[in-house]
Design a protein around this motif. Sequence first.
Motif, short mmCIF file in Angstrom:
data_model
loop_
_atom_site.label_atom_id
_atom_site.label_comp_id
_atom_site.label_asym_id
_atom_site.label_seq_id
_atom_site.Cartn_x
_atom_site.Cartn_y
_atom_site.Cartn_z
N MET A 1045 0.49 -1.31 0.26
CA MET A 1045 0.01 0.11 0.01
C MET A 1045 0.64 1.19 0.08
N PHE A 1046 2.28 1.32 -0.54
CA PHE A 1046 2.53 2.94 -0.78
C PHE A 1046 2.07 3.41 -1.67
N THR A 1047 2.23 4.70 -1.62
CA THR A 1047 2.50 5.66 -1.71
C THR A 1047 3.04 6.90 -2.35
N GLY A 1048 2.29 7.75 -2.52
CA GLY A 1048 2.98 9.01 -3.48
C GLY A 1048 4.35 8.32 -4.04
N ILE A 1049 4.65 9.78 -4.80
CA ILE A 1049 5.39 9.63 -6.43
C ILE A 1049 6.66 8.45 -5.66
N ILE A 1050 7.03 8.13 -7.07
CA ILE A 1050 8.50 7.09 -7.21
C ILE A 1050 9.28 8.03 -7.22
N PRO A 1051 10.36 7.36 -6.60
CA PRO A 1051 11.80 8.21 -6.40
C PRO A 1051 12.40 8.32 -7.81
N ASP A 1052 12.95 9.70 -8.16
CA ASP A 1052 13.83 8.90 -9.49
C ASP A 1052 15.52 9.38 -9.25
N VAL A 1053 15.76 7.83 -8.80
CA VAL A 1053 17.23 7.91 -8.20
C VAL A 1053 17.33 6.61 -8.62
N PHE A 1054 16.98 6.19 -10.09
CA PHE A 1054 17.13 4.98 -10.09
C PHE A 1054 18.79 5.12 -11.55
N GLY A 1055 18.98 6.55 -11.30
CA GLY A 1055 20.59 6.60 -11.83
C GLY A 1055 21.41 5.66 -11.03
N LYS A 1056 21.07 6.07 -9.84
CA LYS A 1056 22.45 5.18 -9.50
C LYS A 1056 21.86 3.78 -8.66
N LEU A 1057 21.27 3.19 -9.34
CA LEU A 1057 20.96 1.60 -9.34
C LEU A 1057 22.06 1.38 -10.32
N ARG A 1058 22.84 1.07 -10.72
CA ARG A 1058 23.19 0.66 -12.22
C ARG A 1058 22.60 -0.67 -12.80
N SER A 1059 22.94 -1.10 -11.41
CA SER A 1059 23.09 -3.23 -11.33
C SER A 1059 21.83 -3.51 -11.80
N LEU A 1060 20.15 -2.96 -11.10
CA LEU A 1060 19.19 -3.09 -11.31
C LEU A 1060 18.86 -3.77 -12.77
N GLU A 1061 18.56 -5.22 -12.26
CA GLU A 1061 17.76 -5.72 -13.11
C GLU A 1061 16.40 -6.49 -13.34
N PHE A 1062 15.66 -5.93 -12.38
CA PHE A 1062 14.20 -6.24 -11.60
C PHE A 1062 13.64 -5.43 -10.65
N LEU A 1063 12.63 -4.74 -10.99
CA LEU A 1063 11.93 -3.36 -10.71
C LEU A 1063 10.44 -4.33 -11.04
N ASN A 1064 9.64 -3.61 -9.46
CA ASN A 1064 8.25 -4.23 -9.88
C ASN A 1064 7.86 -3.62 -8.58
N LEU A 1065 7.37 -2.74 -8.95
CA LEU A 1065 6.09 -1.37 -8.10
C LEU A 1065 4.89 -2.37 -7.92
N ALA A 1066 4.27 -3.00 -8.65
CA ALA A 1066 2.95 -2.93 -9.00
C ALA A 1066 1.86 -3.34 -7.54
N SER A 1067 0.99 -2.96 -8.09
CA SER A 1067 -0.17 -2.99 -6.90
C SER A 1067 0.02 -2.28 -6.12
N ASN A 1068 0.32 -0.72 -6.06
CA ASN A 1068 0.30 -0.33 -5.02
C ASN A 1068 -0.83 1.20 -5.25
N LYS A 1069 -0.33 2.10 -4.05
CA LYS A 1069 -1.15 3.54 -4.94
C LYS A 1069 -0.14 4.75 -5.07
N LEU A 1070 0.65 3.73 -5.63
CA LEU A 1070 1.56 5.19 -6.31
C LEU A 1070 1.09 6.49 -7.14
N ASN A 1071 1.62 6.76 -7.48
CA ASN A 1071 0.97 8.29 -8.63
C ASN A 1071 2.10 9.02 -9.16
N GLY A 1072 2.18 10.06 -9.44
CA GLY A 1072 3.09 11.00 -10.12
C GLY A 1072 3.39 10.09 -11.64
#
Length: 1502
Positions: A1045-1072
């Motif tokens: 039940m996370f809310t708010g915007i997704i922080p735009d910080v993924f430029g620091k996560l250069r090794s990220l392969e898998f991102l799953n933020l589905a089925s929350n209450k995120l906006n922006g």
Amino acid sequence: MPPPHLGSYPLEEAIAAATAAAALLRSGTTPRRSAVALLLRRARAIHARLVVSSTPSAPPTPTTFLANQLLSLYTRLSAVPDAVALLRSTPRPSVVSYNTVLSALSRSPRHAHAAFGLFRRLLMCEPGLRPTAPSLCAVLRAAGETRDRRSGGAAHAQAEVMGFLASDIVPTVLLQMYSRCGAPRDANQVFDEMATRDEVAWNCVIHCNVRYGYLDRALGQFCRMVRGGLPPTESTLSSVLSGCGRAGDCRRGRALHGWVVKSEEVDPDMPLQNALLDMYSSCGDLDTALRVFDRIETPDLVSWNTLIAGFPGVGDGWSAMDAFVQLKAVQFDERVVPDEYTLAAVVSASAALPAIFGGKPLHAEVIKTGLDRSVFVGNTLLNMYFTNEEPGSARNLFDSLTHKDVIMWTEMVAGHSSLGEGELALKYFVNMLQEGYKVDSFSLSSALNSTAELAGLKQGEMLHAQVVKSGYEENICASGSLVDMYAKNGALPGAYLVFCNVQKPDLKCWNSIIGGYGNHGNSEMAFKLFGEMIRDGLQPDHVTYISLLSACSHCGLVEKGKFYWFCMMTDGIVPGFKHYTSMVSLLSRAGLLEEAVDIMIQSPFAKKCPELWRILLSSCITFRNLTIGVHAAEQALEQDPDDISTHILLSNLYASFGKWDVVAEIRKRMRGLMVEKEPGLSWFEMKNVVHVFSADDECHSQIVDCRDELLRLKGNMGLLDSCENELMSKVYTADTPSSSCQPNLKFEISSSSKLSTLTVFKRASSELPTIFFWLQEMSFLSLFCRCHPQKAGSYCHSILFLLVFVGLLHVHGGHSQTCDSEELAALLAFSDGLDRMGAGLVGWGPDEASCCSWTGISCALGRVVQLDLSNRSLSRYSLRGEALEHLGRLGSLRILDLSANGLVGAFPATDGGFLAIEVMNISFNRFTRSHPAFPRASNLTILDITSNVFSSGIKATALCSSPVKVLRFSANAFSGDMPTGFSQCKVLNELSLNGNGLTGSLPKDLYTIPGLRRLKLQGNQLSGSLDEALGNLSELMQIDLSYNMFTGIIPDVFGKLRSLEFLNLASNKLNGTLPLSLSRCPMLRVVSLRNNSLSGEIDIDFRFLRRLNIFDAGTNKLRGAVPPRLASCTELMTLNLARNKLQGELPESFKSLRSLSYLSLTGNGFTNLSSALQVLQNLPNLTSLVLTNNFRGGETMPVGAIEGFKNMQVLALANCALSGTVPPWLQSLKNLNVLDISWNNLHGNIPPWLGNLDKLFYIDMSNNSLSGELPESFTRMKSLNSTGDLPLFIKNSASTGKGLQYNQLSSFPSSLILSNNKLVGPVLRGFGHLMNLHVLDLGFNKFSGPIPDELSDMKSLEILDLAHNDLSGTIPSSLTKLSFLSKFDVSYNNLSGDIPTEGQFSTFTNEVFVGNPALYGIGNKSCNVPVIPVEVSYDSDSAFMLLTVEAGFAFGLLTIWNILFFARSWRAAYFQMVDSFFDKLYVITMVNLNRLGRKWEYKDYP
């Protein structure tokens, strides 16, 4: 016309006369060379007179004018140095002066670079002058001539500053400059910014895009040019046709050809006709190419060459020869005399033919025409001879050539290497170096392949040095050959080192390293590398599976081999001979002879390759199976009666059964064959000399010395008995070596033998004490051999090998070890306390003291170090009970695996036990109460308690007292706030808390774990917003925070996560909006943001996400158009943008998504269905296409021009307001499983061919205006009339009297839904043949006649809806046999008679029978029986396992059921149940990841 005499003319008239003469000269009227020299002398004389006549008092204007005239004369005569000198000596040059010289410089390749300096002088050193548009054009042409993009860009900037981009000429020259400099993107940008475009600009930009491979863009510009009213020229069409030929796009090339034929403004000239010919030839359509050629009135040599060069592409050498003969017969025109390109093309085409018919006569023709010295023709002749396996002829040709280039030398190296003549290949490579030629990557690769086949490690190492010296260390071709060379030579550390230095290994590199480890017995490493290859995004090919199957065969891994065989078949790879050889060898060596026979019978090689039967025959000797062995011998001898090896094997088989009479008969037959078994040869290299020998070899020069050495060894064998007591006493009294012993042990002995050093490498870990023990024995043996060299002799080597082998066996196996008494008692107590389910622990003997030989136990020095009682393979009964406290007494236990059992109760107290534990896996049990913690276990690395019933809180502080790296606590009953304290786990790599009841927000200290790679908190009740400190976890590879039940915007910080392969933020209450920094994660493979409230446009720059496999942003509020840059993700397999507010047309760039398998755009505002289908049909791997609830403008269903979708399995176009009839192109979709075109405005009859689609099992055409009778072909659907269950269908369980309980749902039910149409006629009796049909819905039509009795044969039927028709007669009582029928409706018909009351009919309410006045028994049925809701009982793990079988199919069906058109409540409930089962994001993600071969949870720590 010679120039006039200088003396009688003024200067102006003399220059004018000379200029006129130069102009006349350029027209070709007078002889050129002599006239140019004469005019140049005159011009220089005029120049001299001009200099002499100039005085300080003379006005400057005439001097400048005369200088300009003279400059023009110099430039016409190409005297550029004279023009430059004159310009520099002119006191006041004008802009015209500079422009004249700049133009001359830009046209001269040798002097173009000087134009930049001259322009700089005009710009900076001439204050009264200002460059004009011609000045800029000249500089831009010079930049294009020199390929100097930097200078061209500077000139571009200068043109923009000075305002010249508004002119008509400068932008066009800019286009030409960028095109020549290899900058198509800049050229297109200039073109888009042009205010007006003439045909030169259009031609230039189209030619640029074609030249650099942007065919789609070029064709789009061509269409824009035509629509703009500007007719394309022959040059335009030639460029576009050339691009179609280069890309192999015959369809669009054919369309352009049709446009040329229809156009009245284009008169095809010779270049255009040749371009058409080249296009068809390049695309392999030689029939059309020949028709185009026949229509050319007078073909020139280019036409003939193009036609002949097209035949090699289709392997038609004879046609190329015929065309060449016809060309030779054309004698009337000198332009069609064959040249070197003609002969090279025809020789290349005839290479596949026998040389005596094709290549050799052409070689004679080459000599006759005098082109035998041509290097170009010589290369093709060499290739022809090597293709025909005539290396001798190739060598004769090579020696006869006087001029050789590097390609020819490389052909000699590669040709001999391909024919297995490695020595000659290396000889030519050395000669090539000695001749001073620079080697390239291809020649190095060929030489390395030769050393690999020769097992020449030293030569390979020297070639490695040459690779480094030549600068090809990073070349993928050379690196792949290096890996292959080291691997085939057994130098696996070297192969792995080279492999690790390759930045992006290709499939050849991966296959070489996997094959190397597999062929040398290290199957574990081979499988690990295969997993890494899959994670790297590469698809295995047939060579990969040969290596894997070979590894399984070498190591006897039968189940692994079967698994990879299944994977290979699933990937669509047709097994070849080597695949069958490896598989038969694997099964035969394991004793599975019947399975080996079955797989051989299925192979296409059983009747033509006796080698397979010989492999089976050899194993029949080992396992003493006479029946299969004799059959295998008969099959092999039937194909090759004279094969001596088969006779020998058959003889040995009968001998093993003691049938000596048959053995004698076979031996007699062998003597009659008059053949002998060819002896095997061996060789070794010593002191740079290669020695070859075989059995009974008498030819070696040192055979006498060899025999003497063997006799001496035999005598030394007797020394063992006399030395045994002394040897063993010293072994047991030897001092223990110091603890500083290194992991690699080296034993050196000195004796009279020539061998002096033996090195044994073994990685030391927990077996170090055992290795120390054997080191004592080796140390004494070394001492004994040094002290008694005369007695011991070479026997020391033999006994040393024996001791090393026994020592390593002791380390690895330990089967003869005796258990420690305390540990034996603990194991027996543990075993006695279990509920054994009547079977006990397999392989455990309570009366034996050697517990180290029990199943699942590994020991070191009598202490249990590993206990594996997991039940993952389901090979035995699951363990039950809760007596576990005894295991804590195993003081040396490092690995404990009790997963997938039924153990219950609390896990025993861990304060004083498990001190040495490193890996603890108790997942998939039923443990309760608090989770285990090991505060005193100083080496705990992995703790997996997934899928238990542990509750209360998580003790993060206690867990982090150990160097724990992996914590898997998913699927338990933990509650309360998300715990703090994980920051104390300094080396934590993975934290998995999925599927619990955790609440609160993410603790701040979670963002301070420096090495965290995987954070999985899916399926909890976490809330709050995501902190920007998430960017501090720079090592993160996987983030799964879905279903919270996370809310708010997704922080735009993924430029620091250069090794990220898998991102799953589905089925929350995120906006922006979507975070733009995702484009800075180059390793991203999976992005799932579905079911949130994200808005805005999709502005992510997908050009940098080349590895992206899954992008899911469905069920949000995104708007705008689908970005064309999404097509940059060429590895994208799944794209879900359903239920947003997107609009517009599908981008044409989607044609580049060649890997796309699933596409869902449901519930948006897309338009132009025809265009979308035209684009998507180019995707060869597309299996699921869901476009429901789009195209609401009332479009017509496309009828033709759809030729793709050959692999389509799921097609959903429901609720799109489409009109027209059922399109005929659907009948070409032979792999179609699901078709949903409901809720449209389709009319007409249902086509009969729809029932002939063999794999179609779900059809929904409801809510249309279809008419006519049902086609009989529906009763013969192959997917529905089989008597067995299909793997995708519901598995029928025992009847409960209340219908089927859907707890085994593995896919969608097979269905035929045709309700709410205008269909007439009877209900087909043949429906009774559809044994696998689950849903038959024919309601709201105009069917008449009785309900067929044959429907009772539909054993799987669960839903039968015949409501609102004109049916008559009675309800057949035989329908009560449908034991799974849970929903039945015949309301509002004309039925009569009694209502059946048996079987499932006892559960139906009155509402399903109303509207039938003559139907008897409605009043007696209870109206209060409620509709029983269908409930699904499953857990996430079961769902995952069920879905992994048919991953692509299951995922393709996820969004079809979003069209809730079901009017009845029971119908809605039924399909809502199906939707709720499938519409789980973790299922979507995990199924697709499983299809890609990735297991994220066990990527690093299996």
